[in-house]
Design a protein around this motif. Structure first.
Motif, PDB file in Angstrom:
ATOM      1  N   ARG A   1      -2.751  -0.775  -0.044  1.00  0.00           N
ATOM      2  CA  ARG A   1      -1.475  -0.320   0.520  1.00  0.00           C
ATOM      3  C   ARG A   1      -1.774   0.741   1.574  1.00  0.00           C
ATOM      4  O   ARG A   1      -2.291   1.809   1.262  1.00  0.00           O
ATOM      5  CB  ARG A   1      -0.606   0.267  -0.593  1.00  0.00           C
ATOM      6  CG  ARG A   1       0.646   0.956  -0.123  1.00  0.00           C
ATOM      7  CD  ARG A   1       1.724  -0.073   0.232  1.00  0.00           C
ATOM      8  NE  ARG A   1       2.812   0.559   0.938  1.00  0.00           N
ATOM      9  CZ  ARG A   1       3.964   0.883   0.404  1.00  0.00           C
ATOM     10  NH1 ARG A   1       4.197   0.635  -0.850  1.00  0.00           N
ATOM     11  NH2 ARG A   1       4.893   1.443   1.129  1.00  0.00           N
TER      12      ARG A   1
ATOM     13  N   THR B   1      -0.690   3.541   4.257  1.00  0.00           N
ATOM     14  CA  THR B   1       0.421   4.466   4.441  1.00  0.00           C
ATOM     15  C   THR B   1       1.032   4.233   5.828  1.00  0.00           C
ATOM     16  O   THR B   1       0.380   3.677   6.721  1.00  0.00           O
ATOM     17  CB  THR B   1      -0.040   5.927   4.334  1.00  0.00           C
ATOM     18  OG1 THR B   1      -0.916   6.211   5.434  1.00  0.00           O
ATOM     19  CG2 THR B   1      -0.739   6.204   3.018  1.00  0.00           C
TER      20      THR B   1
ATOM     21  N   GLU C   1      -1.253   5.638   8.488  1.00  0.00           N
ATOM     22  CA  GLU C   1      -2.440   4.810   8.741  1.00  0.00           C
ATOM     23  C   GLU C   1      -2.077   3.583   9.572  1.00  0.00           C
ATOM     24  O   GLU C   1      -2.797   3.234  10.507  1.00  0.00           O
ATOM     25  CB  GLU C   1      -3.065   4.378   7.412  1.00  0.00           C
ATOM     26  CG  GLU C   1      -3.709   5.507   6.658  1.00  0.00           C
ATOM     27  CD  GLU C   1      -4.030   5.181   5.234  1.00  0.00           C
ATOM     28  OE1 GLU C   1      -4.967   5.799   4.699  1.00  0.00           O
ATOM     29  OE2 GLU C   1      -3.373   4.306   4.629  1.00  0.00           O
TER      30      GLU C   1
END
Length: 66
Positions: free
Chosen positions: A9, A11, A14
């Motif tokens: 996952r 963010t 990111e």
């Protein structure tokens, strides 16, 4: 980046950084395999990339949990 077994996952920060570096949003990346494929496609240094961008891409390729 959050990791659990094969799940990934990214963010929002990111994803934004990767989008600015590559022009491709990795919003669909949810597994390590997808991350590996995305990195292979989008983190290669291009002839027009500035030296700093090439170095950042190389660092990301080296440290991404692939």
């Amino acid at each position: 980046m959050l990791l659990h077994n094969n799940q990934v996952r990214l963010t929002p920060r990111e994803r934004d950084i990767l989008l600015r570096l590559t022009g491709s949003d990795p919003h669909y990346v949810t597994t390590r395999d997808q991350l590996k494929e995305w990195a292979a496609r989008h983190l290669e240094a291009l002839p027009g990339d500035a030296r700093e961008i090439r170095e950042i891409k190389a660092i990301l390729q080296h440290y991404l949990p692939l």
